[in-house]
Design a protein around this motif. Sequence first.
Motif, mmCIF file in Angstrom:
data_model
loop_
_atom_site.group_PDB
_atom_site.id
_atom_site.type_symbol
_atom_site.label_atom_id
_atom_site.label_comp_id
_atom_site.label_asym_id
_atom_site.label_seq_id
_atom_site.Cartn_x
_atom_site.Cartn_y
_atom_site.Cartn_z
ATOM 1 N N GLU A 192 0.868 -1.175 0.000
ATOM 2 C CA GLU A 192 0.000 0.000 0.000
ATOM 3 C C GLU A 192 0.907 1.228 0.000
ATOM 4 O OE1 GLU A 192 -2.995 2.420 2.976
ATOM 5 O OE2 GLU A 192 -2.721 0.263 3.313
ATOM 6 N N LYS A 193 0.929 1.925 -1.117
ATOM 7 C CA LYS A 193 1.828 3.064 -1.254
ATOM 8 C C LYS A 193 1.200 4.308 -0.641
ATOM 9 C CE LYS A 193 5.102 4.985 -4.550
ATOM 10 N NZ LYS A 193 5.632 4.924 -5.923
ATOM 11 N N THR A 194 2.028 5.111 0.016
ATOM 12 C CA THR A 194 1.519 6.326 0.639
ATOM 13 C C THR A 194 0.954 7.288 -0.404
ATOM 14 O OG1 THR A 194 2.057 8.174 2.104
ATOM 15 C CG2 THR A 194 3.778 7.485 0.573
ATOM 16 N N ILE A 238 14.531 10.919 11.836
ATOM 17 C CA ILE A 238 13.711 11.046 10.629
ATOM 18 C C ILE A 238 13.321 9.653 10.161
ATOM 19 C CG2 ILE A 238 13.676 11.855 8.220
ATOM 20 C CD1 ILE A 238 15.863 13.856 9.006
ATOM 21 N N PHE A 239 12.069 9.483 9.708
ATOM 22 C CA PHE A 239 11.601 8.165 9.291
ATOM 23 C C PHE A 239 10.984 8.245 7.892
ATOM 24 C CE2 PHE A 239 11.786 8.375 13.848
ATOM 25 C CZ PHE A 239 12.567 7.256 14.135
ATOM 26 N N THR A 240 11.117 7.179 7.160
ATOM 27 C CA THR A 240 10.733 7.173 5.749
ATOM 28 C C THR A 240 9.222 7.043 5.577
ATOM 29 O OG1 THR A 240 10.955 4.773 5.484
ATOM 30 C CG2 THR A 240 12.958 6.101 5.220
ATOM 31 N N ASP A 241 8.791 6.930 4.334
ATOM 32 C CA ASP A 241 7.358 6.933 4.021
ATOM 33 C C ASP A 241 6.639 5.629 4.360
ATOM 34 O OD1 ASP A 241 6.953 9.531 3.009
ATOM 35 O OD2 ASP A 241 7.820 8.976 1.081
ATOM 36 N N HIS A 242 7.373 4.512 4.407
ATOM 37 C CA HIS A 242 6.708 3.216 4.535
ATOM 38 C C HIS A 242 7.325 2.374 5.641
ATOM 39 C CE1 HIS A 242 5.864 4.529 0.382
ATOM 40 N NE2 HIS A 242 4.685 3.966 0.595
ATOM 41 N N MET A 243 6.603 1.331 6.018
ATOM 42 C CA MET A 243 7.083 0.369 7.002
ATOM 43 C C MET A 243 6.529 -1.012 6.650
ATOM 44 S SD MET A 243 4.729 1.496 10.266
ATOM 45 C CE MET A 243 2.977 1.121 10.363
ATOM 46 N N PHE A 244 7.203 -2.025 7.136
ATOM 47 C CA PHE A 244 6.721 -3.401 6.971
ATOM 48 C C PHE A 244 6.021 -3.829 8.259
ATOM 49 C CE2 PHE A 244 7.072 -7.955 7.633
ATOM 50 C CZ PHE A 244 6.663 -8.470 6.409
ATOM 51 N N ALA A 245 4.960 -4.609 8.132
ATOM 52 C CA ALA A 245 4.280 -5.147 9.310
ATOM 53 C C ALA A 245 3.790 -6.563 9.013
ATOM 54 C CB ALA A 245 3.115 -4.251 9.722
ATOM 55 N N GLY A 282 0.304 -18.865 13.199
ATOM 56 C CA GLY A 282 1.635 -18.475 12.754
ATOM 57 C C GLY A 282 1.682 -17.033 12.287
ATOM 58 N N TRP A 283 2.743 -16.687 11.593
ATOM 59 C CA TRP A 283 2.913 -15.331 11.065
ATOM 60 C C TRP A 283 2.045 -15.160 9.833
ATOM 61 C CZ3 TRP A 283 5.083 -11.776 13.966
ATOM 62 C CH2 TRP A 283 6.028 -12.158 14.926
ATOM 63 N N PHE A 284 1.355 -14.033 9.738
ATOM 64 C CA PHE A 284 0.423 -13.837 8.628
ATOM 65 C C PHE A 284 0.284 -12.350 8.285
ATOM 66 C CE2 PHE A 284 -2.129 -13.305 12.386
ATOM 67 C CZ PHE A 284 -3.082 -12.339 12.062
ATOM 68 N N ASP A 285 -0.302 -12.094 7.134
ATOM 69 C CA ASP A 285 -0.582 -10.758 6.604
ATOM 70 C C ASP A 285 0.671 -9.890 6.521
ATOM 71 O OD1 ASP A 285 -1.992 -8.644 5.535
ATOM 72 O OD2 ASP A 285 -2.780 -7.932 7.454
ATOM 73 N N PRO A 286 1.683 -10.336 5.759
ATOM 74 C CA PRO A 286 2.862 -9.480 5.557
ATOM 75 C C PRO A 286 2.505 -8.320 4.627
ATOM 76 C CG PRO A 286 3.034 -11.456 4.202
ATOM 77 C CD PRO A 286 1.801 -11.619 5.053
ATOM 78 N N ARG A 287 2.921 -7.106 4.994
ATOM 79 C CA ARG A 287 2.494 -5.942 4.232
ATOM 80 C C ARG A 287 3.506 -4.808 4.349
ATOM 81 N NH1 ARG A 287 0.019 -7.026 9.007
ATOM 82 N NH2 ARG A 287 -0.369 -5.310 10.476
ATOM 83 N N VAL A 288 3.626 -4.060 3.285
ATOM 84 C CA VAL A 288 4.361 -2.798 3.296
ATOM 85 C C VAL A 288 3.318 -1.706 3.164
ATOM 86 C CG1 VAL A 288 6.019 -1.328 2.094
ATOM 87 C CG2 VAL A 288 6.472 -3.779 2.326
ATOM 88 N N VAL A 289 3.246 -0.851 4.180
ATOM 89 C CA VAL A 289 2.179 0.155 4.263
ATOM 90 C C VAL A 289 2.787 1.514 4.607
ATOM 91 C CG1 VAL A 289 0.412 -1.531 4.933
ATOM 92 C CG2 VAL A 289 1.786 -0.387 6.704
ATOM 93 N N PRO A 290 2.016 2.593 4.469
ATOM 94 C CA PRO A 290 2.543 3.894 4.873
ATOM 95 C C PRO A 290 2.956 3.905 6.347
ATOM 96 C CG PRO A 290 0.587 4.178 3.533
ATOM 97 C CD PRO A 290 0.700 2.708 3.810
ATOM 98 N N TYR A 291 4.062 4.603 6.634
ATOM 99 C CA TYR A 291 4.496 4.789 8.026
ATOM 100 C C TYR A 291 3.367 5.476 8.784
ATOM 101 C CZ TYR A 291 7.472 6.226 11.949
ATOM 102 O OH TYR A 291 8.014 6.406 13.194
ATOM 103 N N GLN A 292 2.984 4.902 9.918
ATOM 104 C CA GLN A 292 1.813 5.395 10.630
ATOM 105 C C GLN A 292 1.872 4.997 12.099
ATOM 106 O OE1 GLN A 292 -1.637 2.371 9.626
ATOM 107 N NE2 GLN A 292 -0.191 2.500 7.885
ATOM 108 N N LYS A 293 0.998 5.603 12.885
ATOM 109 C CA LYS A 293 0.872 5.227 14.286
ATOM 110 C C LYS A 293 0.238 3.850 14.390
ATOM 111 C CE LYS A 293 0.404 10.008 15.894
ATOM 112 N NZ LYS A 293 -0.439 10.999 16.605
ATOM 113 N N ILE A 294 0.536 3.167 15.488
ATOM 114 C CA ILE A 294 -0.094 1.876 15.734
ATOM 115 C C ILE A 294 -0.999 1.995 16.957
ATOM 116 C CG2 ILE A 294 1.735 0.528 14.645
ATOM 117 C CD1 ILE A 294 2.870 -0.068 17.382
ATOM 118 N N SER A 295 -2.043 1.212 16.972
ATOM 119 C CA SER A 295 -3.028 1.255 18.059
ATOM 120 C C SER A 295 -2.925 -0.013 18.890
ATOM 121 C CB SER A 295 -4.439 1.387 17.471
ATOM 122 O OG SER A 295 -5.402 1.377 18.498
#
Length: 356
Positions: A7-9, A27-34, A42-55
Motif C-alpha cells: 500500500e503506497k503512501t 527522521i523516518f521514511t514513508d513506509h514500514m513493513f508489518a 503463525g505469522w500472517f498478513d505481511p504488508r508494506v504500508v505507509p508509516y503510521q501510528k499503531i493502536s
Amino acid sequence: MLNIRYEKTTNPKPLPEKDNPLKFGTIFTDHMFAMNYEEGKGWFDPRVVPYQKISLEPSAMVFHYGQEMFEGLKAYKTDDGRTLLFRPNKNIERANRTNRRICIPEIDEEDFLQAIKAVVKMDEAWIPTKPGTSLYIRPFIIATDEFLGVRPSSTYLFMIILSPVGAYYPEGLNPVKIWIEDEYVRAVRGGIGEAKTGGNYVASLAAQMKAHEEGYSQVLWLDGVERKYIEEVGAMNIFFKINGTVVTPKLNGSILPGVTRDSVINLCKHWGLSVEERRISVDELLEAAKDGSLEEVWGTGTAAVISPVGHLRFEDTVLQIKDGGIGEISQKLYDTVTGIQLGRIEDPFGWTVEVQ
C-alpha cells in the motif's frame, strides 16, 4: 516465500535536504513493513504500508512485561546506484536467537530477509549518499496480548521501520571518551545480556546519564559478578590493541554478539594480526595503559561502525590512549568496513547482499 501486499503512501514526505546533517534516529521514511502472529496460525498478513501510528490496548503485554525484541542493520547506496545490505543474515540469526531467549516465535530467515528487502526497495530514494550516512533499518517485535499476567504472549506484531542517519556519535570518527562503570551492572551470565531487547538498554540509562554529566560519550560495563572484567560499551562491543595483539572480551552469555564485532575479528585475522577473545580485567587494562603497551582502543557496532576511543576513565583515573587520536587499526578498519558496505572495495567474505 511471503506474499507481501503493498500500500503506497498518498502523502509522501519531503526527502531530507542533502546539505543538512542527519541526526541519528530522528527522521523516518514513508513506509514500514508489518506482519502479525497468532498462536495456532503463525505469522500472517505481511504488508508494506505507509508509516503510521499503531493502536494498542493499554493492557498489551509489551507495556507491562517487556516482551519485545529489536535489531539494527543498514542499507547503503553504491556509487553505481546499487543498494547493498551488510551481513543481514547475521542480524536475522541474532534476532531469532533473541526470540528464542524471550519466548517470541521465530521468523523464517528467508522471509525475514524478504521483508527487509521489500521495505528498503519501496523507500530506496531515502538512502542518503553523503559520506558517513546510511539508511538505518530497525526490525522489532512486540507482544500484543491484552492480558495482565506473566506468561509469553500468544499474539505479536513484527515491524520494520527505516531512518536515514548520519554518525551515531556527534564526534563522528573522532575519538570518544568512555566511562568505565563501577557502580551499576548491565547484565549477568544466564540473564538476557546477549539478547537484543529493550531491558538491557534501559538498565544502562542511569550510568549513561552519570557519564554524560562528566563529559563522557558512553559507559563501558564490567562483569556483574566479580565486577572486574571488561564486557561491552552501552552501544558497542570493545577492542584493545595491547603489545600488537588485538584483544576483545570473549562472548560469555552477558555480552551482545555484535555483527560488526565479528566482522572486525575476521578482518584482523585476514590481515595476519594476532586476535584474542578472552577475559580482560580492568586491572590489566590500567597496567597496559601505565606501561605503554595499550596501543589502541575502539568500539564496534552497527550504528557507529568503528568508534576510536581517545580516553578511558575508571574511578578517579583518566587514561589517554596514546596521543588521544585515531589509531592506525581503527582507521584501517573503518575504511575497510565502510568501503565494503559501499561497494567501493573488494568484499572477500561475501558480506554484502544486493536489494533488487
